[in-house]
Scaffold this motif. Sequence first.
Motif, PDB file in Angstrom:
ATOM      1  N   CYS A   1       0.906  -1.189  -0.133  1.00  0.00           N
ATOM      2  CA  CYS A   1       0.061   0.001  -0.048  1.00  0.00           C
ATOM      3  C   CYS A   1       0.857   1.296  -0.039  1.00  0.00           C
ATOM      4  O   CYS A   1       2.170   1.351   0.369  1.00  0.00           O
ATOM      5  CB  CYS A   1      -0.880  -0.112   1.275  1.00  0.00           C
ATOM      6  SG  CYS A   1      -2.079  -1.374   1.170  1.00  0.00           S
ATOM      7  N   TRP A   2       0.225   2.272  -0.504  1.00  0.00           N
ATOM      8  CA  TRP A   2       0.790   3.747  -0.595  1.00  0.00           C
ATOM      9  C   TRP A   2       0.254   4.311   0.709  1.00  0.00           C
ATOM     10  O   TRP A   2      -0.692   4.616   0.740  1.00  0.00           O
ATOM     11  CB  TRP A   2       0.541   4.422  -1.833  1.00  0.00           C
ATOM     12  CG  TRP A   2       1.152   3.679  -2.965  1.00  0.00           C
ATOM     13  CD1 TRP A   2       0.345   3.021  -3.683  1.00  0.00           C
ATOM     14  CD2 TRP A   2       2.313   3.483  -3.593  1.00  0.00           C
ATOM     15  NE1 TRP A   2       1.103   2.547  -4.897  1.00  0.00           N
ATOM     16  CE2 TRP A   2       2.202   2.792  -4.511  1.00  0.00           C
ATOM     17  CE3 TRP A   2       3.502   4.238  -2.944  1.00  0.00           C
ATOM     18  CZ2 TRP A   2       3.473   2.508  -5.419  1.00  0.00           C
ATOM     19  CZ3 TRP A   2       4.731   4.088  -3.842  1.00  0.00           C
ATOM     20  CH2 TRP A   2       4.754   3.027  -4.962  1.00  0.00           C
ATOM     21  N   VAL A   3       1.312   5.151   1.534  1.00  0.00           N
ATOM     22  CA  VAL A   3       0.868   6.093   2.617  1.00  0.00           C
ATOM     23  C   VAL A   3       1.024   7.438   2.048  1.00  0.00           C
ATOM     24  O   VAL A   3       2.324   7.776   1.626  1.00  0.00           O
ATOM     25  CB  VAL A   3       1.681   5.954   3.811  1.00  0.00           C
ATOM     26  CG1 VAL A   3       1.174   6.603   4.866  1.00  0.00           C
ATOM     27  CG2 VAL A   3       1.611   4.444   4.166  1.00  0.00           C
ATOM     28  N   LYS A   4       0.128   8.168   1.939  1.00  0.00           N
ATOM     29  CA  LYS A   4       0.353   9.746   1.509  1.00  0.00           C
ATOM     30  C   LYS A   4       1.240  10.707   2.333  1.00  0.00           C
ATOM     31  O   LYS A   4       1.214  10.713   3.674  1.00  0.00           O
ATOM     32  CB  LYS A   4      -1.109  10.292   1.071  1.00  0.00           C
ATOM     33  CG  LYS A   4      -0.845  11.718   0.673  1.00  0.00           C
ATOM     34  CD  LYS A   4      -2.164  12.195   0.466  1.00  0.00           C
ATOM     35  CE  LYS A   4      -2.123  13.734   0.003  1.00  0.00           C
ATOM     36  NZ  LYS A   4      -1.605  14.135  -1.474  1.00  0.00           N
ATOM     37  N   ILE A   5       2.167  11.183   1.582  1.00  0.00           N
ATOM     38  CA  ILE A   5       3.045  12.281   2.566  1.00  0.00           C
ATOM     39  C   ILE A   5       2.354  13.554   2.120  1.00  0.00           C
ATOM     40  O   ILE A   5       2.510  14.129   1.056  1.00  0.00           O
ATOM     41  CB  ILE A   5       4.589  12.137   1.995  1.00  0.00           C
ATOM     42  CG1 ILE A   5       4.809  10.677   2.057  1.00  0.00           C
ATOM     43  CG2 ILE A   5       5.328  13.251   2.595  1.00  0.00           C
ATOM     44  CD1 ILE A   5       6.523  10.516   1.531  1.00  0.00           C
ATOM     45  N   PRO A   6       1.917  14.054   3.090  1.00  0.00           N
ATOM     46  CA  PRO A   6       1.345  15.592   3.023  1.00  0.00           C
ATOM     47  C   PRO A   6       2.203  16.472   2.408  1.00  0.00           C
ATOM     48  O   PRO A   6       3.332  16.374   2.928  1.00  0.00           O
ATOM     49  CB  PRO A   6       0.604  15.937   4.328  1.00  0.00           C
ATOM     50  CG  PRO A   6       0.545  14.429   5.166  1.00  0.00           C
ATOM     51  CD  PRO A   6       1.756  13.815   4.651  1.00  0.00           C
ATOM     52  N   GLN A   7       1.843  17.329   1.379  1.00  0.00           N
ATOM     53  CA  GLN A   7       2.766  18.184   0.868  1.00  0.00           C
ATOM     54  C   GLN A   7       2.706  19.500   1.258  1.00  0.00           C
ATOM     55  O   GLN A   7       1.425  20.236   1.069  1.00  0.00           O
ATOM     56  CB  GLN A   7       2.346  18.159  -0.913  1.00  0.00           C
ATOM     57  CG  GLN A   7       2.466  16.881  -1.244  1.00  0.00           C
ATOM     58  CD  GLN A   7       4.030  16.194  -1.415  1.00  0.00           C
ATOM     59  OE1 GLN A   7       4.820  16.898  -1.860  1.00  0.00           O
ATOM     60  NE2 GLN A   7       4.212  15.215  -0.847  1.00  0.00           N
ATOM     61  N   ILE A   8       3.659  20.052   2.171  1.00  0.00           N
ATOM     62  CA  ILE A   8       3.349  21.189   2.907  1.00  0.00           C
ATOM     63  C   ILE A   8       4.061  22.425   2.383  1.00  0.00           C
ATOM     64  O   ILE A   8       4.214  23.440   3.105  1.00  0.00           O
ATOM     65  CB  ILE A   8       3.639  20.596   4.618  1.00  0.00           C
ATOM     66  CG1 ILE A   8       5.113  20.548   4.760  1.00  0.00           C
ATOM     67  CG2 ILE A   8       2.579  19.964   4.802  1.00  0.00           C
ATOM     68  CD1 ILE A   8       5.385  20.193   6.170  1.00  0.00           C
ATOM     69  N   GLY A   9       4.648  22.226   1.449  1.00  0.00           N
ATOM     70  CA  GLY A   9       5.510  23.104   0.887  1.00  0.00           C
ATOM     71  C   GLY A   9       4.475  24.177  -0.054  1.00  0.00           C
ATOM     72  O   GLY A   9       3.371  23.843  -0.075  1.00  0.00           O
ATOM     73  N   ARG A  10       5.238  25.242  -0.612  1.00  0.00           N
ATOM     74  CA  ARG A  10       4.293  26.114  -1.430  1.00  0.00           C
ATOM     75  C   ARG A  10       4.907  26.119  -3.072  1.00  0.00           C
ATOM     76  O   ARG A  10       6.012  25.340  -3.268  1.00  0.00           O
ATOM     77  CB  ARG A  10       4.538  27.453  -0.912  1.00  0.00           C
ATOM     78  CG  ARG A  10       3.890  27.602   0.336  1.00  0.00           C
ATOM     79  CD  ARG A  10       4.317  29.147   0.841  1.00  0.00           C
ATOM     80  NE  ARG A  10       5.930  29.377   0.900  1.00  0.00           N
ATOM     81  CZ  ARG A  10       6.374  30.454   0.745  1.00  0.00           C
ATOM     82  NH1 ARG A  10       5.592  31.401   1.131  1.00  0.00           N
ATOM     83  NH2 ARG A  10       7.852  30.677   0.640  1.00  0.00           N
ATOM     84  N   VAL A  11       4.042  26.723  -3.909  1.00  0.00           N
ATOM     85  CA  VAL A  11       4.570  27.140  -5.376  1.00  0.00           C
ATOM     86  C   VAL A  11       5.060  28.777  -5.128  1.00  0.00           C
ATOM     87  O   VAL A  11       4.090  29.254  -4.686  1.00  0.00           O
ATOM     88  CB  VAL A  11       3.723  26.885  -6.222  1.00  0.00           C
ATOM     89  CG1 VAL A  11       4.280  27.432  -7.729  1.00  0.00           C
ATOM     90  CG2 VAL A  11       3.493  25.400  -6.301  1.00  0.00           C
ATOM     91  N   VAL A  12       6.008  28.991  -5.436  1.00  0.00           N
ATOM     92  CA  VAL A  12       6.885  30.334  -5.509  1.00  0.00           C
ATOM     93  C   VAL A  12       7.035  30.985  -6.824  1.00  0.00           C
ATOM     94  O   VAL A  12       8.124  30.195  -7.379  1.00  0.00           O
ATOM     95  CB  VAL A  12       7.619  30.746  -4.310  1.00  0.00           C
ATOM     96  CG1 VAL A  12       8.307  32.170  -4.428  1.00  0.00           C
ATOM     97  CG2 VAL A  12       7.484  30.384  -2.852  1.00  0.00           C
TER      98      VAL A  12
END
Lengths: 339, 339, 339
Positions: free
Chosen positions: C186-197
Amino acid sequence: MRLEQIVAQLGGRLIGDGSVEILQVGALSSAGRGQISFLTNPKYRAQLKTTHASAVIVSEKNASDTEIPRIVHANPYAYYARVTALLNPPPTRAQRVHETAVVLSPLPVSVTIDAHVVVGRRVCLGENVVLYPGCVIGDDVSIGADTVIYPNVVIYPRCVIGARTIIHAGAVIGSDGFGFAKEGECWVKIPQIGRVVIGDDVEIGANTSIDRGALDDTVIGNDVKLDNQIQIAHNVRIGDHSAMAGCVGVAGSTTFGKRCTVGGAGMISGHLEIGDDVHVSGGTLVGKNLKQPGQYTAVFPLEPHIDWLQNAAHLKRLAKLAARVEELEKKLEDMSKTQ
Amino acid sequence: MRLEQIVAQLGGRLIGDGSVEILQVGALSSAGRGQISFLTNPKYRAQLKTTHASAVIVSEKNASDTEIPRIVHANPYAYYARVTALLNPPPTRAQRVHETAVVLSPLPVSVTIDAHVVVGRRVCLGENVVLYPGCVIGDDVSIGADTVIYPNVVIYPRCVIGARTIIHAGAVIGSDGFGFAKEGECWVKIPQIGRVVIGDDVEIGANTSIDRGALDDTVIGNDVKLDNQIQIAHNVRIGDHSAMAGCVGVAGSTTFGKRCTVGGAGMISGHLEIGDDVHVSGGTLVGKNLKQPGQYTAVFPLEPHIDWLQNAAHLKRLAKLAARVEELEKKLEDMSKTQ
Amino acid sequence: MRLEQIVAQLGGRLIGDGSVEILQVGALSSAGRGQISFLTNPKYRAQLKTTHASAVIVSEKNASDTEIPRIVHANPYAYYARVTALLNPPPTRAQRVHETAVVLSPLPVSVTIDAHVVVGRRVCLGENVVLYPGCVIGDDVSIGADTVIYPNVVIYPRCVIGARTIIHAGAVIGSDGFGFAKEGECWVKIPQIGRVVIGDDVEIGANTSIDRGALDDTVIGNDVKLDNQIQIAHNVRIGDHSAMAGCVGVAGSTTFGKRCTVGGAGMISGHLEIGDDVHVSGGTLVGKNLKQPGQYTAVFPLEPHIDWLQNAAHLKRLAKLAARVEELEKKLEDMSKTQ
């Protein structure tokens, strides 16, 4: 959150001071006070000595490579994923239907329907579904509980989306497959009457498109992860736990087994059978069945343009070169005999 | 619908019981009672004996290969396409302008403008045009009769769309071409003042984008079919009856003749002339003019990764290998002389 | 506009009648009365004699190649870009917030917020920002002055967009990066907490997607130009003045220096370092660091399908062919010795 609270919630073995305060996750090389990091790649093991992180997640075999407070777990990367989720909960959303939404179906009270959303007739939404602004949900669509759909996603009529699925902005689910019969020089459209059926725990990237089936359905299994800008054609079937990176294309009626992966911009021709555990390298075009597990590749090797010019020119004469080598072999054989 | 009613509407020669009830289409292998199927690929001829379909569509030469009620027609696949359409009429849509639409132009009463659509100034819509929710139609756009535009499509100002055209969700028509002049290390934008002009009977896939021309127009001919995720750059011209599969890209100012096809992820460089009846294989990059009809291909052959590693490494030394073969040929020639 | 007025505004040296009326730009070969054209490519120099344009823009060295009124400038193409902008001003837009927009942040009075736009909480818009219909701007987004965002663009929360930037329809900025940890199958999602600048003076094409960073930000430099259908993965960094053509993909954490270009459908693997002034040819997959400036290519050469079949088959035996050549060389050497 204190380190011991994390362990209480997510398990693992705590070594060192459990009262240390953890505010955020960070990379070993850049994490500072209040941040928790992790080690999986042995290449970065030396950073365990130099990191300024307040705590780390390590596997049993690295448990004594550092003095800082640590959580020991069999799968530090998956543990890190869960810590990240714990420290970064999704924004709480008002459970309500925005006044500008157009909703033609009865809904559970737990759903969030944001501005300018359109929900068609006979749509069935599970508990806690979130529809961000501008989504258009066609008639007779079904969406499972806890699924989140980001802005401006379009789901065509009759498609089925599972539970705990995430669909990113601009994705299109259920558009017509590319089916035409030739009549003279003209194309006659073949109406596409199948559906798209998407499993549970799926993630679909931004601006990805998945076409509805011609007769039968296009089927995306459980726990399948599709990145951005992907094209899935009609009647494709993708097995559980498969993952495809950005810009991948899969042509019509191709079937993938379980746990497959396709690297970025991999392209899979139509009507193929790809078995379980097949891994296609990025940029690779697959034009035949792949029934054996393993990694497959088809990429021209990168070169400075001037070298490429030469090698590519010779590639167009490769069959001739092979014939010349064969000729040489014969001549040499003949000479050996006559000597 | 009875089989004889289908023949009455669509033509063809009926053999067998015309009163049989037909509810839906189906594949030979899976069709059951009430379904009509078809045969075009001789590979599946044996299935004519075993199918449970209530009727089939066949060509003259297969007319006596089965006992079940059948329609004989010169082009069974095109006939099947028409039967599918007959049995699956598009949902009837209320002809009206939804109260949430913002419409700044006068419209024929026969059009359907759904929720949250925006129609700009001086827009000219033909009879029976359908705009699904969330479409944005810029000022001075013209759309021909009976054209259907699915949700969240954007058409920039001044573009022209023909009659009976279908545009799928998320497509963008008329965005600026990619034109910049270099000044020092900076880019100066060249305003794109051409239009996109799309013919009649065109279909455009989900999330496909077509850029407006720089000076002249980008032109998509009649009966052109474009699949999903396609990029058509500024000033491209595509001849009538051409078709392009998913993920294709065509760079600026390239011209296609009539009846061309491009397989999935085919990429066509800019400023090229592609003649009539040219067929580009999937995954192929075209970097030169193709004036002769025929099929063209440029795809690295697929291999298990470990074999690819070896062959790709040698490919980077191919020019040297060719030189070594030439050297061998010379030496052998010299040896032959001295013998 | 008179020619002398153009020179007064944009500079350059006027030769000939400055009172000639200029209404539009045009190509040398097709321009007529009232149009101004330009010459940069020496290939088209002969057209200076035959053009019907009312005026031309030329460099110093072509200043005396024509008799018609002309503007002499060091960079005729950039000058032409500016004349085009001068003669084709963008439509003036009413500065106002459309009554159907949902706006949860205070805004400068100079902005234009069109129909069905959603602007979240704590959003900061600069002066004169234009948001076309259907755009969705997430919470805590910041957008610089004079930026124009075309219809149905989605910007996820916390992203930063610079000044004078243009984002075309259907683009998605800030969707989650493709990050999952494997746990069993199974895949465990890694929350993406950076931004786009995104920097100033950037242009982003239709249906392009740029993912937010996993931990750190995805960064697009100043004066970067991205065409349509591009995929930029999480934590990519693109240096100032770089440009990428349609259908390009850049995988996660790859860094580009300044002034790089990538041709259409170029694909760049993840975790690479690409230096300044690197130019990747269209259709090329880059799988290793490129620290030296220059052009790099990896494209299978195009052939008629029948020739390709032969050469591609031999390519799969290339390692064996090389071994055979080596064998021949040895044998020949041995024969030379024994003679």
